[in-house]
Design a protein around this motif. Structure first.
Motif, PDB file in Angstrom:
ATOM      1  N   LYS A  36      30.850  33.955  44.703  1.00 42.86           N
ATOM      2  CA  LYS A  36      31.132  34.573  43.401  1.00 42.86           C
ATOM      3  C   LYS A  36      30.319  33.966  42.266  1.00 42.86           C
ATOM      4  O   LYS A  36      30.309  34.506  41.161  1.00 42.86           O
ATOM      5  CB  LYS A  36      32.622  34.451  43.079  1.00 42.86           C
ATOM      6  CG  LYS A  36      33.498  35.234  44.030  1.00 42.86           C
ATOM      7  CD  LYS A  36      34.951  35.069  43.667  1.00 42.86           C
ATOM      8  CE  LYS A  36      35.830  35.808  44.663  1.00 42.86           C
ATOM      9  NZ  LYS A  36      37.252  35.631  44.373  1.00 42.86           N
ATOM     10  N   GLN A  37      29.690  32.805  42.521  1.00 45.27           N
ATOM     11  CA  GLN A  37      28.906  32.100  41.509  1.00 45.27           C
ATOM     12  C   GLN A  37      29.757  31.748  40.279  1.00 45.27           C
ATOM     13  O   GLN A  37      29.394  32.015  39.123  1.00 45.27           O
ATOM     14  CB  GLN A  37      27.680  32.919  41.097  1.00 45.27           C
ATOM     15  CG  GLN A  37      26.640  33.056  42.201  1.00 45.27           C
ATOM     16  CD  GLN A  37      25.955  31.733  42.516  1.00 45.27           C
ATOM     17  OE1 GLN A  37      25.287  31.161  41.671  1.00 45.27           O
ATOM     18  NE2 GLN A  37      26.130  31.246  43.730  1.00 45.27           N
ATOM     19  N   VAL A  38      30.919  31.166  40.553  1.00 43.08           N
ATOM     20  CA  VAL A  38      31.823  30.727  39.491  1.00 43.08           C
ATOM     21  C   VAL A  38      32.331  29.321  39.786  1.00 43.08           C
ATOM     22  O   VAL A  38      32.366  28.885  40.934  1.00 43.08           O
ATOM     23  CB  VAL A  38      33.035  31.679  39.309  1.00 43.08           C
ATOM     24  CG1 VAL A  38      32.598  33.052  38.857  1.00 43.08           C
ATOM     25  CG2 VAL A  38      33.889  31.757  40.556  1.00 43.08           C
ATOM     26  N   TYR A  40      35.688  26.845  39.312  1.00 42.39           N
ATOM     27  CA  TYR A  40      37.128  26.827  39.087  1.00 42.39           C
ATOM     28  C   TYR A  40      37.492  25.446  38.565  1.00 42.39           C
ATOM     29  O   TYR A  40      37.251  24.448  39.233  1.00 42.39           O
ATOM     30  CB  TYR A  40      37.887  27.077  40.397  1.00 42.39           C
ATOM     31  CG  TYR A  40      37.714  28.469  40.942  1.00 42.39           C
ATOM     32  CD1 TYR A  40      38.568  29.493  40.546  1.00 42.39           C
ATOM     33  CD2 TYR A  40      36.714  28.755  41.859  1.00 42.39           C
ATOM     34  CE1 TYR A  40      38.425  30.777  41.051  1.00 42.39           C
ATOM     35  CE2 TYR A  40      36.549  30.034  42.365  1.00 42.39           C
ATOM     36  CZ  TYR A  40      37.407  31.038  41.959  1.00 42.39           C
ATOM     37  OH  TYR A  40      37.258  32.304  42.454  1.00 42.39           O
ATOM     38  N   VAL A  56      38.395  29.885  35.122  1.00 41.18           N
ATOM     39  CA  VAL A  56      37.254  30.324  35.918  1.00 41.18           C
ATOM     40  C   VAL A  56      36.093  30.612  34.967  1.00 41.18           C
ATOM     41  O   VAL A  56      36.243  31.372  34.009  1.00 41.18           O
ATOM     42  CB  VAL A  56      37.591  31.587  36.739  1.00 41.18           C
ATOM     43  CG1 VAL A  56      36.413  31.985  37.612  1.00 41.18           C
ATOM     44  CG2 VAL A  56      38.838  31.376  37.575  1.00 41.18           C
ATOM     45  N   SER A  58      31.820  31.511  34.850  1.00 40.99           N
ATOM     46  CA  SER A  58      30.641  31.921  35.609  1.00 40.99           C
ATOM     47  C   SER A  58      29.523  30.907  35.436  1.00 40.99           C
ATOM     48  O   SER A  58      29.533  30.104  34.490  1.00 40.99           O
ATOM     49  CB  SER A  58      30.150  33.296  35.145  1.00 40.99           C
ATOM     50  OG  SER A  58      29.521  33.197  33.880  1.00 40.99           O
ATOM     51  N   VAL A  64      35.588  33.705  32.719  1.00 43.51           N
ATOM     52  CA  VAL A  64      36.051  34.861  33.496  1.00 43.51           C
ATOM     53  C   VAL A  64      37.576  34.968  33.405  1.00 43.51           C
ATOM     54  O   VAL A  64      38.123  36.048  33.298  1.00 43.51           O
ATOM     55  CB  VAL A  64      35.596  34.736  34.969  1.00 43.51           C
ATOM     56  CG1 VAL A  64      36.130  35.867  35.822  1.00 43.51           C
ATOM     57  CG2 VAL A  64      34.063  34.677  35.053  1.00 43.51           C
TER      58      VAL A  64
END
Length: 72
Positions: A36-38, A40, A56, A58, A64
């Protein structure tokens, strides 16, 4: 994580330190989701006790999900 992702993480943290009311405050862990290229920013304490969803962010630095209470 590769060099680009680590640089992105450093920039996200730098920007968020300058942001009043940053949702990263209270984070205990940082995890990266390659698919997802994020990032957490976890807010679980004591080996898994969680009262809040993680924030979250990016790789580009966009929030996000600000995270927040799991209940209520």
């Amino acid at each position: 994580m590769g060099k680009e992702q680590l640089a992105a993480l450093a920039e996200i943290i730098r920007q968020q330190l300058e942001t009043p009311g940053t949702p990263l405050i209270g984070s205990w862990t940082v995890e990266f989701d390659k698919e997802k290229q994020v990032f957490y920013f976890g807010k679980c304490e004591f080996s898994g006790y969680c009262e809040e969803r993680p924030t979250v962010v990016s790789v580009a630095g966009d929030i996000v999900d600000r995270g927040g209470p799991l209940l209520g």
